[in-house]
Design a protein around this motif. Sequence first.
Motif, PDB file in Angstrom:
ATOM      1  N   ALA A  46      24.401  35.855 -44.825  1.00  0.00           N
ATOM      2  CA  ALA A  46      25.193  36.376 -45.661  1.00  0.00           C
ATOM      3  C   ALA A  46      26.525  34.918 -45.612  1.00  0.00           C
ATOM      4  O   ALA A  46      26.675  35.349 -44.208  1.00  0.00           O
ATOM      5  CB  ALA A  46      25.427  37.144 -46.275  1.00  0.00           C
ATOM      6  N   ALA A  47      26.997  34.939 -46.554  1.00  0.00           N
ATOM      7  CA  ALA A  47      28.192  34.142 -46.505  1.00  0.00           C
ATOM      8  C   ALA A  47      28.661  34.418 -47.795  1.00  0.00           C
ATOM      9  O   ALA A  47      28.867  34.828 -48.518  1.00  0.00           O
ATOM     10  CB  ALA A  47      28.022  32.942 -45.901  1.00  0.00           C
ATOM     11  N   LEU A  48      30.451  34.387 -47.458  1.00  0.00           N
ATOM     12  CA  LEU A  48      31.398  33.858 -48.682  1.00  0.00           C
ATOM     13  C   LEU A  48      32.260  33.142 -48.768  1.00  0.00           C
ATOM     14  O   LEU A  48      32.807  32.599 -46.982  1.00  0.00           O
ATOM     15  CB  LEU A  48      32.224  35.918 -49.315  1.00  0.00           C
ATOM     16  N   LEU A  49      32.842  32.684 -49.584  1.00  0.00           N
ATOM     17  CA  LEU A  49      34.386  31.511 -50.183  1.00  0.00           C
ATOM     18  C   LEU A  49      35.045  32.276 -50.961  1.00  0.00           C
ATOM     19  O   LEU A  49      34.394  32.483 -51.733  1.00  0.00           O
ATOM     20  CB  LEU A  49      33.437  30.362 -49.530  1.00  0.00           C
ATOM     21  N   ALA A  50      36.081  32.508 -50.724  1.00  0.00           N
ATOM     22  CA  ALA A  50      37.105  32.896 -51.513  1.00  0.00           C
ATOM     23  C   ALA A  50      37.958  32.294 -51.858  1.00  0.00           C
ATOM     24  O   ALA A  50      38.726  31.936 -49.781  1.00  0.00           O
ATOM     25  CB  ALA A  50      37.669  34.240 -50.774  1.00  0.00           C
ATOM     26  N   SER A  51      38.900  31.487 -52.678  1.00  0.00           N
ATOM     27  CA  SER A  51      39.995  30.577 -52.720  1.00  0.00           C
ATOM     28  C   SER A  51      40.891  31.407 -53.930  1.00  0.00           C
ATOM     29  O   SER A  51      40.104  31.707 -55.372  1.00  0.00           O
ATOM     30  CB  SER A  51      39.301  29.257 -53.255  1.00  0.00           C
ATOM     31  N   LYS A  52      41.923  30.604 -53.250  1.00  0.00           N
ATOM     32  CA  LYS A  52      42.681  30.713 -53.816  1.00  0.00           C
ATOM     33  C   LYS A  52      43.854  29.474 -53.465  1.00  0.00           C
ATOM     34  O   LYS A  52      44.052  29.123 -52.639  1.00  0.00           O
ATOM     35  CB  LYS A  52      43.596  32.197 -53.964  1.00  0.00           C
ATOM     36  N   GLU A  53      45.685  30.036 -54.461  1.00  0.00           N
ATOM     37  CA  GLU A  53      46.330  29.127 -54.227  1.00  0.00           C
ATOM     38  C   GLU A  53      47.033  28.733 -52.913  1.00  0.00           C
ATOM     39  O   GLU A  53      47.554  28.281 -52.685  1.00  0.00           O
ATOM     40  CB  GLU A  53      47.729  29.068 -55.053  1.00  0.00           C
ATOM     41  N   THR A  54      46.699  29.951 -51.909  1.00  0.00           N
ATOM     42  CA  THR A  54      47.208  29.667 -49.970  1.00  0.00           C
ATOM     43  C   THR A  54      45.906  29.228 -50.022  1.00  0.00           C
ATOM     44  O   THR A  54      46.560  28.732 -48.444  1.00  0.00           O
ATOM     45  CB  THR A  54      47.192  31.907 -50.060  1.00  0.00           C
ATOM     46  N   GLY A 313      41.589  31.465 -63.778  1.00  0.00           N
ATOM     47  CA  GLY A 313      40.659  30.508 -62.038  1.00  0.00           C
ATOM     48  C   GLY A 313      41.449  30.096 -61.063  1.00  0.00           C
ATOM     49  O   GLY A 313      40.897  29.432 -60.002  1.00  0.00           O
ATOM     50  N   ARG A 314      42.517  31.452 -60.747  1.00  0.00           N
ATOM     51  CA  ARG A 314      43.423  30.634 -59.337  1.00  0.00           C
ATOM     52  C   ARG A 314      42.518  31.124 -58.563  1.00  0.00           C
ATOM     53  O   ARG A 314      43.362  30.963 -57.502  1.00  0.00           O
ATOM     54  CB  ARG A 314      44.645  31.531 -59.928  1.00  0.00           C
ATOM     55  N   ARG A 315      41.854  32.386 -58.718  1.00  0.00           N
ATOM     56  CA  ARG A 315      41.313  32.938 -57.757  1.00  0.00           C
ATOM     57  C   ARG A 315      39.944  33.278 -58.114  1.00  0.00           C
ATOM     58  O   ARG A 315      39.291  33.782 -58.807  1.00  0.00           O
ATOM     59  CB  ARG A 315      41.589  34.806 -57.262  1.00  0.00           C
ATOM     60  N   VAL A 316      38.634  32.640 -57.085  1.00  0.00           N
ATOM     61  CA  VAL A 316      37.575  32.796 -57.426  1.00  0.00           C
ATOM     62  C   VAL A 316      36.889  33.463 -55.482  1.00  0.00           C
ATOM     63  O   VAL A 316      37.026  32.944 -54.085  1.00  0.00           O
ATOM     64  CB  VAL A 316      36.376  31.270 -57.323  1.00  0.00           C
ATOM     65  N   LEU A 317      35.965  34.171 -55.804  1.00  0.00           N
ATOM     66  CA  LEU A 317      35.008  34.170 -54.559  1.00  0.00           C
ATOM     67  C   LEU A 317      32.971  34.142 -55.223  1.00  0.00           C
ATOM     68  O   LEU A 317      32.909  34.203 -56.406  1.00  0.00           O
ATOM     69  CB  LEU A 317      34.970  36.168 -54.314  1.00  0.00           C
ATOM     70  N   THR A 318      32.805  33.786 -53.892  1.00  0.00           N
ATOM     71  CA  THR A 318      31.457  32.826 -54.099  1.00  0.00           C
ATOM     72  C   THR A 318      30.956  33.864 -53.034  1.00  0.00           C
ATOM     73  O   THR A 318      31.243  33.482 -52.003  1.00  0.00           O
ATOM     74  CB  THR A 318      31.006  31.173 -54.329  1.00  0.00           C
ATOM     75  N   PHE A 319      29.700  34.483 -52.966  1.00  0.00           N
ATOM     76  CA  PHE A 319      28.922  34.683 -51.495  1.00  0.00           C
ATOM     77  C   PHE A 319      27.444  34.464 -51.557  1.00  0.00           C
ATOM     78  O   PHE A 319      26.836  34.483 -53.351  1.00  0.00           O
ATOM     79  CB  PHE A 319      29.378  36.609 -51.553  1.00  0.00           C
TER      80      PHE A 319
END
Length: 345
Positions: A46-54, A313-319
């Motif tokens: 399994a893998a995830l990528l969380a994206s936000k302004e930081t 759309g400022r915070r996104v999580l894909t796993f």
Amino acid sequence: MPPLRSLLAVPVSLALLAPAASPAPAAPAVDALLPLLVTRGGAPAAALLASKETGPRYAHAGPGIGRADHFRAGSVTKTFIAVVVLQLADEGRLSLSDTVEEHLPGLVRGAGNDGRALTLRSLLTHTSGLPDFAADTRGTLPVAPLQAVRIALTHPPAERGRFLYSNTNYVLLGLVVEQVAGHSYADETEHRVIAPLGLTGTSFPGSRTSLPRPHGRSYAADGTDVTLLDPRVAGAAGEVVTTLADLDRFYSALLGGRLLPPHRLREMLDTRAAHGSYGMGLFPVTLPCGTTVWGHNGRISGSYVRTAATVDGRRVLTFRVNTDAIADPGLGPALLAAEFCPRTR
């Protein structure tokens, strides 16, 4: 596949912390939950990528899975197709109140199904009542779009106006895009979404059975290696190949207003037609803390993926996992809650 609707609260544990001069920061809860997709969820990796302004945050569990891997995203494709249809509507090249018959004359007829009574809006919101061709093909039989529609039309429709998730709806939307634009849905999506956003890892493979490099292996629920797969098992309802970073970028751009004007984005997020269950290529989930996130999930042989984002759309999580499904269905909602709900430290 139907969107996940059940929600489980994230377990909270309390611990006494011994005094320390420089305590290490606690690991994000979502990263701690990720390995459970392997140990309790039955996934090989399994893998995830969380994206936000930081900035982005990547985590993985299990062998043979990488941050830059290409993978099949299944029904996440529907969000891409919905964006293209809404762009065409905004250009006046079609209307969501158009009937299916106006664009695909004579195609939707049989067993009580009638394209003259169905609008494009009903396809986008899964309220057409059209049967799901994938219930017959089980996601393993490659079919051309017209074949998929004909398979669906051997069954009587459900009640129109009721939310009923059907892959047939988006196969038909792919045909409508081709009829209106004069290009395939793949070419239109490349031109309108993929290229402008620089989604270099995203593609519509057509009948190509291999994945672009780099990629790991994909496994069916019984452990069979299904890395090689004919994407025509899903077509416009689930064909897309992509990466974690591209999905984060796509949903951030969409919800951030970069792909649709405000009134069209509001239309996409309006769930009233589907009685709160679905917008147009997106669905909402309200987490235990009261936060609502928007996105889609996707399941295709050898791959399950889930993307969710805040409404701005400022915070996104894909796993993702490299198998068909998660054995413990509560883990997906728990990951979303761990990422998007505030935590007391």
